[in-house]
Design a protein around this motif. Sequence first.
Motif, PDB file in Angstrom:
ATOM      1  N   PRO A 253      34.421  53.340  45.986  1.00 29.75           N
ATOM      2  CA  PRO A 253      35.104  52.752  47.144  1.00 29.75           C
ATOM      3  C   PRO A 253      34.247  52.672  48.410  1.00 29.75           C
ATOM      4  N   PHE A 254      33.163  53.449  48.474  1.00 35.59           N
ATOM      5  CA  PHE A 254      32.308  53.423  49.658  1.00 35.59           C
ATOM      6  C   PHE A 254      31.008  52.647  49.421  1.00 35.59           C
ATOM      7  N   ALA A 255      30.912  51.937  48.303  1.00 40.71           N
ATOM      8  CA  ALA A 255      29.725  51.105  48.041  1.00 40.71           C
ATOM      9  C   ALA A 255      29.897  49.769  48.749  1.00 40.71           C
ATOM     10  N   GLU A 256      29.926  49.820  50.073  1.00 34.96           N
ATOM     11  CA  GLU A 256      30.302  48.668  50.887  1.00 34.96           C
ATOM     12  C   GLU A 256      29.336  47.494  50.704  1.00 34.96           C
ATOM     13  N   ARG A 257      28.040  47.772  50.636  1.00 39.16           N
ATOM     14  CA  ARG A 257      27.061  46.688  50.542  1.00 39.16           C
ATOM     15  C   ARG A 257      27.182  45.951  49.205  1.00 39.16           C
ATOM     16  N   ILE A 258      27.360  46.704  48.124  1.00 38.15           N
ATOM     17  CA  ILE A 258      27.485  46.076  46.807  1.00 38.15           C
ATOM     18  C   ILE A 258      28.728  45.188  46.767  1.00 38.15           C
ATOM     19  N   THR A 259      29.822  45.679  47.318  1.00 39.20           N
ATOM     20  CA  THR A 259      31.054  44.898  47.332  1.00 39.20           C
ATOM     21  C   THR A 259      30.884  43.619  48.139  1.00 39.20           C
ATOM     22  N   ALA A 260      30.219  43.712  49.291  1.00 40.06           N
ATOM     23  CA  ALA A 260      29.976  42.518  50.108  1.00 40.06           C
ATOM     24  C   ALA A 260      29.085  41.527  49.368  1.00 40.06           C
ATOM     25  N   ASN A 261      28.059  42.037  48.675  1.00 45.99           N
ATOM     26  CA  ASN A 261      27.179  41.156  47.910  1.00 45.99           C
ATOM     27  C   ASN A 261      27.923  40.464  46.777  1.00 45.99           C
ATOM     28  N   ALA A 262      28.817  41.212  46.119  1.00 43.27           N
ATOM     29  CA  ALA A 262      29.597  40.625  45.039  1.00 43.27           C
ATOM     30  C   ALA A 262      30.487  39.502  45.551  1.00 43.27           C
ATOM     31  N   ALA A 263      31.111  39.705  46.707  1.00 47.25           N
ATOM     32  CA  ALA A 263      31.970  38.671  47.283  1.00 47.25           C
ATOM     33  C   ALA A 263      31.158  37.434  47.647  1.00 47.25           C
ATOM     34  N   ALA A 264      29.973  37.639  48.226  1.00 51.35           N
ATOM     35  CA  ALA A 264      29.133  36.508  48.604  1.00 51.35           C
ATOM     36  C   ALA A 264      28.632  35.753  47.372  1.00 51.35           C
ATOM     37  N   ALA A 265      28.240  36.491  46.326  1.00 52.03           N
ATOM     38  CA  ALA A 265      27.755  35.852  45.102  1.00 52.03           C
ATOM     39  C   ALA A 265      28.874  35.086  44.408  1.00 52.03           C
ATOM     40  N   SER A 266      30.086  35.630  44.431  1.00 55.37           N
ATOM     41  CA  SER A 266      31.226  34.945  43.849  1.00 55.37           C
ATOM     42  C   SER A 266      31.494  33.636  44.574  1.00 55.37           C
ATOM     43  N   ALA A 267      31.419  33.668  45.906  1.00 61.43           N
ATOM     44  CA  ALA A 267      31.673  32.462  46.686  1.00 61.43           C
ATOM     45  C   ALA A 267      30.624  31.388  46.408  1.00 61.43           C
ATOM     46  N   ARG A 268      29.375  31.795  46.201  1.00 58.03           N
ATOM     47  CA  ARG A 268      28.301  30.824  45.975  1.00 58.03           C
ATOM     48  C   ARG A 268      28.308  30.239  44.568  1.00 58.03           C
ATOM     49  N   THR A 269      28.757  31.006  43.600  1.00 59.30           N
ATOM     50  CA  THR A 269      28.703  30.549  42.211  1.00 59.30           C
ATOM     51  C   THR A 269      30.034  30.052  41.672  1.00 59.30           C
ATOM     52  N   GLY A 270      31.124  30.419  42.317  1.00 59.02           N
ATOM     53  CA  GLY A 270      32.434  30.075  41.795  1.00 59.02           C
ATOM     54  C   GLY A 270      32.916  31.013  40.703  1.00 59.02           C
ATOM     55  N   VAL A 271      32.143  32.074  40.406  1.00 55.82           N
ATOM     56  CA  VAL A 271      32.576  33.059  39.410  1.00 55.82           C
ATOM     57  C   VAL A 271      33.691  33.904  40.022  1.00 55.82           C
ATOM     58  N   PRO A 272      34.856  33.961  39.415  1.00 56.02           N
ATOM     59  CA  PRO A 272      35.960  34.731  40.007  1.00 56.02           C
ATOM     60  C   PRO A 272      35.635  36.222  40.073  1.00 56.02           C
ATOM     61  N   LEU A 273      36.052  36.845  41.169  1.00 54.75           N
ATOM     62  CA  LEU A 273      35.769  38.256  41.431  1.00 54.75           C
ATOM     63  C   LEU A 273      37.060  39.040  41.547  1.00 54.75           C
ATOM     64  N   LEU A 274      37.074  40.202  40.905  1.00 54.90           N
ATOM     65  CA  LEU A 274      38.156  41.169  41.065  1.00 54.90           C
ATOM     66  C   LEU A 274      37.546  42.477  41.542  1.00 54.90           C
ATOM     67  N   VAL A 275      38.143  43.082  42.553  1.00 58.00           N
ATOM     68  CA  VAL A 275      37.692  44.385  43.040  1.00 58.00           C
ATOM     69  C   VAL A 275      38.627  45.451  42.485  1.00 58.00           C
ATOM     70  N   LEU A 276      38.078  46.314  41.646  1.00 59.38           N
ATOM     71  CA  LEU A 276      38.851  47.407  41.048  1.00 59.38           C
ATOM     72  C   LEU A 276      38.665  48.656  41.900  1.00 59.38           C
ATOM     73  N   ARG A 277      39.737  49.101  42.555  1.00 57.29           N
ATOM     74  CA  ARG A 277      39.680  50.268  43.426  1.00 57.29           C
ATOM     75  C   ARG A 277      40.844  51.205  43.110  1.00 57.29           C
ATOM     76  N   ARG A 278      40.515  52.425  42.720  1.00 54.81           N
ATOM     77  CA  ARG A 278      41.576  53.409  42.530  1.00 54.81           C
ATOM     78  C   ARG A 278      42.209  53.714  43.881  1.00 54.81           C
ATOM     79  N   PRO A 279      43.492  54.081  43.897  1.00 49.70           N
ATOM     80  CA  PRO A 279      44.156  54.401  45.163  1.00 49.70           C
ATOM     81  C   PRO A 279      43.498  55.584  45.859  1.00 49.70           C
ATOM     82  N   GLY A 280      43.560  55.578  47.176  1.00 49.87           N
ATOM     83  CA  GLY A 280      43.043  56.709  47.937  1.00 49.87           C
ATOM     84  C   GLY A 280      43.978  57.903  47.841  1.00 49.87           C
ATOM     85  N   TRP A 281      43.541  59.017  48.408  1.00 48.94           N
ATOM     86  CA  TRP A 281      44.360  60.223  48.387  1.00 48.94           C
ATOM     87  C   TRP A 281      45.482  60.144  49.417  1.00 48.94           C
ATOM     88  N   THR A 282      46.580  60.826  49.107  1.00 47.63           N
ATOM     89  CA  THR A 282      47.749  60.849  49.980  1.00 47.63           C
ATOM     90  C   THR A 282      47.996  62.262  50.479  1.00 47.63           C
TER      91      THR A 282
END
Length: 241
Positions: free
Chosen positions: A77-106
Amino acid sequence: MAAATALVLGGTGEGRELAALLAGVPGLRVLSSLAGRVANPRLPVGEVRVGGFGGVDGLVGHLRAEGVTALVDATHPFAERITANAAAASARTGVPLLVLRRPGWTERPGDDWTWVDSLAEAAAAIGDRRALITTGRQGVGAFRRGLARMVDPPDEVAPGVRVLLDRGPYTLDSELDLLRDNDIGVLVTKDSGGGMTSAKLDAARALGVPVVLVRRPPLPPDARTAASAGEAAAWVRARLG
């Protein structure tokens, strides 16, 4: 040849679970990618690559070269740069992106939590208390003192920080012993979520030890998300059509 290829950006338990759920799905090739920042990582089943892509351009090239038809970001959940890169690459290629994130602590009854937005704020919130720092090797440089637990040794650490190398999952009894034996006055951690390292929060609650939690970075705008490997697997299977 597989009719579709799913690229899972992994390194988490959810990423490994997703690879296992997708293994053997007819017409689907599953490729897991690990950043390579942890020595001797737990590997998912199936095809695995280790190492970075070289930024957005490198990831775009990889998506095209491998014929990726579905991209799942199952990183920390704190790999912010990788997630941003994935979103940018998805937008450029049209490959659909899903972000899998387990829920945070309560927060639960008996907890004494202080939320902060950065490691620098977390370090400032410690005050004069003896801290157990569980924010990972890459963030330990923000702290000037305390006991820092991590999987691999850091590149650099302040003289006042003692490093404890250990790998979870942890038990409640072992976490209670760690807090007591080291006279810990405050626990510092990131809101990683999940059960693999949550025993430290249970131990802090039992002993009345305050906790400083670093909030997760925001996800890219309009990110499609899933909270479990099962949800992510269903999304990938739907892309096969």
